[in-house]
Motif scaffolding. Structure first.
Motif, PDB file in Angstrom:
ATOM      1  N   VAL A  42      58.035  23.982  -8.475  1.00 54.90           N
ATOM      2  CA  VAL A  42      57.471  23.627  -7.179  1.00 54.90           C
ATOM      3  C   VAL A  42      56.602  24.784  -6.714  1.00 54.90           C
ATOM      4  CG1 VAL A  42      57.985  22.933  -4.810  1.00 54.90           C
ATOM      5  CG2 VAL A  42      59.504  22.247  -6.668  1.00 54.90           C
ATOM      6  N   GLU A  43      55.487  24.464  -6.133  1.00 49.74           N
ATOM      7  CA  GLU A  43      54.581  25.500  -5.645  1.00 49.74           C
ATOM      8  C   GLU A  43      55.236  26.256  -4.491  1.00 49.74           C
ATOM      9  OE1 GLU A  43      50.105  25.962  -3.723  1.00 49.74           O
ATOM     10  OE2 GLU A  43      50.894  23.988  -4.303  1.00 49.74           O
ATOM     11  N   ILE A  44      55.342  27.560  -4.646  1.00 43.92           N
ATOM     12  CA  ILE A  44      55.977  28.391  -3.619  1.00 43.92           C
ATOM     13  C   ILE A  44      54.994  28.583  -2.472  1.00 43.92           C
ATOM     14  CG2 ILE A  44      57.004  30.639  -3.122  1.00 43.92           C
ATOM     15  CD1 ILE A  44      57.745  30.821  -6.069  1.00 43.92           C
ATOM     16  N   PRO A  45      55.389  28.255  -1.254  1.00 44.92           N
ATOM     17  CA  PRO A  45      54.458  28.411  -0.130  1.00 44.92           C
ATOM     18  C   PRO A  45      54.161  29.878   0.140  1.00 44.92           C
ATOM     19  CG  PRO A  45      56.647  27.856   0.659  1.00 44.92           C
ATOM     20  CD  PRO A  45      56.685  27.728  -0.837  1.00 44.92           C
ATOM     21  N   LYS A  46      53.040  30.115   0.743  1.00 49.78           N
ATOM     22  CA  LYS A  46      52.643  31.474   1.074  1.00 49.78           C
ATOM     23  C   LYS A  46      53.548  32.036   2.163  1.00 49.78           C
ATOM     24  CE  LYS A  46      47.755  30.852  -0.038  1.00 49.78           C
ATOM     25  NZ  LYS A  46      46.374  30.953   0.488  1.00 49.78           N
ATOM     26  N   THR A  47      53.761  33.321   2.092  1.00 45.94           N
ATOM     27  CA  THR A  47      54.548  33.968   3.129  1.00 45.94           C
ATOM     28  C   THR A  47      53.724  34.107   4.401  1.00 45.94           C
ATOM     29  OG1 THR A  47      53.870  36.142   2.348  1.00 45.94           O
ATOM     30  CG2 THR A  47      55.888  35.224   1.417  1.00 45.94           C
ATOM     31  N   LEU A  48      54.402  34.417   5.482  1.00 44.42           N
ATOM     32  CA  LEU A  48      53.706  34.530   6.758  1.00 44.42           C
ATOM     33  C   LEU A  48      52.729  35.692   6.764  1.00 44.42           C
ATOM     34  CD1 LEU A  48      56.661  33.844   9.203  1.00 44.42           C
ATOM     35  CD2 LEU A  48      54.988  32.238   8.309  1.00 44.42           C
ATOM     36  N   SER A  49      53.024  36.727   5.959  1.00 45.31           N
ATOM     37  CA  SER A  49      52.123  37.876   5.927  1.00 45.31           C
ATOM     38  C   SER A  49      50.816  37.553   5.205  1.00 45.31           C
ATOM     39  CB  SER A  49      52.814  39.062   5.248  1.00 45.31           C
ATOM     40  OG  SER A  49      53.187  38.712   3.923  1.00 45.31           O
ATOM     41  N   ALA A 115      46.195  27.168   9.018  1.00 42.74           N
ATOM     42  CA  ALA A 115      47.132  26.378   8.208  1.00 42.74           C
ATOM     43  C   ALA A 115      48.568  26.844   8.433  1.00 42.74           C
ATOM     44  CB  ALA A 115      46.767  26.459   6.729  1.00 42.74           C
ATOM     45  N   LEU A 116      48.985  26.864   9.691  1.00 42.41           N
ATOM     46  CA  LEU A 116      50.345  27.273  10.024  1.00 42.41           C
ATOM     47  C   LEU A 116      51.291  26.094   9.858  1.00 42.41           C
ATOM     48  CD1 LEU A 116      49.620  29.346  13.253  1.00 42.41           C
ATOM     49  CD2 LEU A 116      49.921  30.189  10.932  1.00 42.41           C
ATOM     50  N   ASP A 117      52.414  26.324   9.162  1.00 43.74           N
ATOM     51  CA  ASP A 117      53.393  25.262   8.989  1.00 43.74           C
ATOM     52  C   ASP A 117      54.383  25.274  10.153  1.00 43.74           C
ATOM     53  OD1 ASP A 117      54.624  27.590   8.453  1.00 43.74           O
ATOM     54  OD2 ASP A 117      55.283  27.097   6.419  1.00 43.74           O
ATOM     55  N   TYR A 118      55.444  24.499  10.019  1.00 46.65           N
ATOM     56  CA  TYR A 118      56.411  24.348  11.108  1.00 46.65           C
ATOM     57  C   TYR A 118      57.100  25.675  11.423  1.00 46.65           C
ATOM     58  CZ  TYR A 118      60.380  22.496  13.749  1.00 46.65           C
ATOM     59  OH  TYR A 118      61.313  22.256  14.722  1.00 46.65           O
ATOM     60  N   ASP A 119      57.501  26.412  10.379  1.00 42.79           N
ATOM     61  CA  ASP A 119      58.234  27.663  10.600  1.00 42.79           C
ATOM     62  C   ASP A 119      57.333  28.764  11.140  1.00 42.79           C
ATOM     63  OD1 ASP A 119      60.593  26.555   9.724  1.00 42.79           O
ATOM     64  OD2 ASP A 119      60.199  27.046   7.624  1.00 42.79           O
ATOM     65  N   THR A 124      58.572  34.163  15.964  1.00 44.60           N
ATOM     66  CA  THR A 124      58.172  35.071  17.039  1.00 44.60           C
ATOM     67  C   THR A 124      57.496  36.336  16.517  1.00 44.60           C
ATOM     68  OG1 THR A 124      60.391  36.033  17.009  1.00 44.60           O
ATOM     69  CG2 THR A 124      59.985  34.252  18.573  1.00 44.60           C
ATOM     70  N   TYR A 125      57.729  36.701  15.255  1.00 43.83           N
ATOM     71  CA  TYR A 125      57.137  37.906  14.689  1.00 43.83           C
ATOM     72  C   TYR A 125      55.907  37.604  13.842  1.00 43.83           C
ATOM     73  CZ  TYR A 125      60.870  40.975  16.218  1.00 43.83           C
ATOM     74  OH  TYR A 125      61.731  41.711  16.986  1.00 43.83           O
ATOM     75  N   ASN A 126      55.455  36.378  13.832  1.00 40.11           N
ATOM     76  CA  ASN A 126      54.257  36.051  13.070  1.00 40.11           C
ATOM     77  C   ASN A 126      53.037  36.660  13.755  1.00 40.11           C
ATOM     78  OD1 ASN A 126      52.502  35.000  11.242  1.00 40.11           O
ATOM     79  ND2 ASN A 126      52.742  32.872  11.874  1.00 40.11           N
ATOM     80  N   GLY A 127      52.251  37.417  13.009  1.00 40.10           N
ATOM     81  CA  GLY A 127      51.097  38.097  13.573  1.00 40.10           C
ATOM     82  C   GLY A 127      51.414  39.419  14.233  1.00 40.10           C
ATOM     83  N   TYR A 128      52.656  39.866  14.147  1.00 43.11           N
ATOM     84  CA  TYR A 128      53.037  41.135  14.769  1.00 43.11           C
ATOM     85  C   TYR A 128      52.515  42.304  13.940  1.00 43.11           C
ATOM     86  CZ  TYR A 128      55.971  44.939  16.485  1.00 43.11           C
ATOM     87  OH  TYR A 128      56.420  46.129  16.992  1.00 43.11           O
TER      88      TYR A 128
END
Length: 240
Positions: A42-49, A115-119, A124-128
């Motif tokens: 399965v294609e591993i989704p990209k991390t938030l970073s 392309a932000l997913d649900y998580d 809260t730390y996304n983009g920090y």
């Protein structure tokens, strides 16, 4: 006896329970195998970073407007936010009426590009940016230095208050038996007029008809030696 594990050709242990060997109905191919128990490709989704984030502290590129436009912020004159969400200082006369110092428009990020997913939308730390925390560390470091400086000043002040012999008096070990209670509202101390080792005044004369002692107010206004021939004892009591 062992069975072949479907197309893979692997032998299956006959003691494996049925709920493990049989694949669920939505991925079952009609054979008995353990392929559904293994990780699939399965294609591993990209991390938030790895994902992009909204631009910080940037203005929209292009020519700056020098005239108020309909739908812009009435305070600063920039497009992209309302007056309620404006982060600038409230002006006495807004840009809508003055037409002076019109700010650049805000950058509106493309949701498809992010392309932000649900998580990631709810993280809260996304983009920090971790470098922002250095400002918090500097603040607490300055606070700690100031605390150490004041503590050192207090220690020096206590050394100056020592006696000539260099012996410091510990106030916690001093005799405070003469102080009965301290009222914090009036800043006055109620002192006892008698030391605990001394004989109380109402025990010098045990006669029933002697001076009256009020136990509630702890007062004996009359002398306990009024009906006694103890003038010498009375003089000793007054002298002591």
């Amino acid at each position: 006896m062992t069975d072949k594990g479907g197309d893979s050709g692997e032998e299956l242990n006959p003691h494996i329970p049925q709920f493990i060997g049989v694949a669920p109905w939505y991925i079952s191919d009609g054979t008995t195998s353990l392929a559904h128990q293994r990780a699939r490709n399965v294609e591993i989704p990209k991390t938030l970073s790895d994902k992009k984030w909204y631009p910080r502290g940037k203005d929209a590129e292009g020519q700056q407007s020098f005239k108020y436009r309909k739908g812009a912020c009435t305070n600063c004159g920039a497009m992209g936010h309302t007056t309620k969400d404006c982060t600038e200082r409230p002006r006495k006369v807004g840009a809508k009426f003055s037409g002076v110092d019109i700010r650049k428009d805000d950058v509106i990020a493309d949701e498809k590009e992010l392309a932000l997913d649900y998580d990631s939308k709810r993280d809260t730390y996304n983009g920090y940016v971790p470098e922002f925390y250095n400002q918090t560390l500097k603040f607490y470091e300055k606070t700690e230095e100031e605390r150490k400086r004041r503590r050192l000043m207090n220690l020096k002040g206590n050394e100056d208050e020592e006696g000539e012999d260099g012996v410091r008096v510990d106030e916690s070990k001093t005799d405070n038996s003469a102080v009965a209670s301290v009222d914090p509202r009036t800043r006055t101390a109620i002192r006892n007029l008698r030391i605990r080792e001394d004989t109380p005044k109402y025990l010098y004369n045990l006669d029933v008809n002697s001076a009256y002692y009020d136990p509630k107010s702890r007062a004996m206004p009359e002398s306990p030696f009024a009906n006694m021939e103890g003038v010498i004892m009375k003089s000793k009591l007054t002298e002591g």
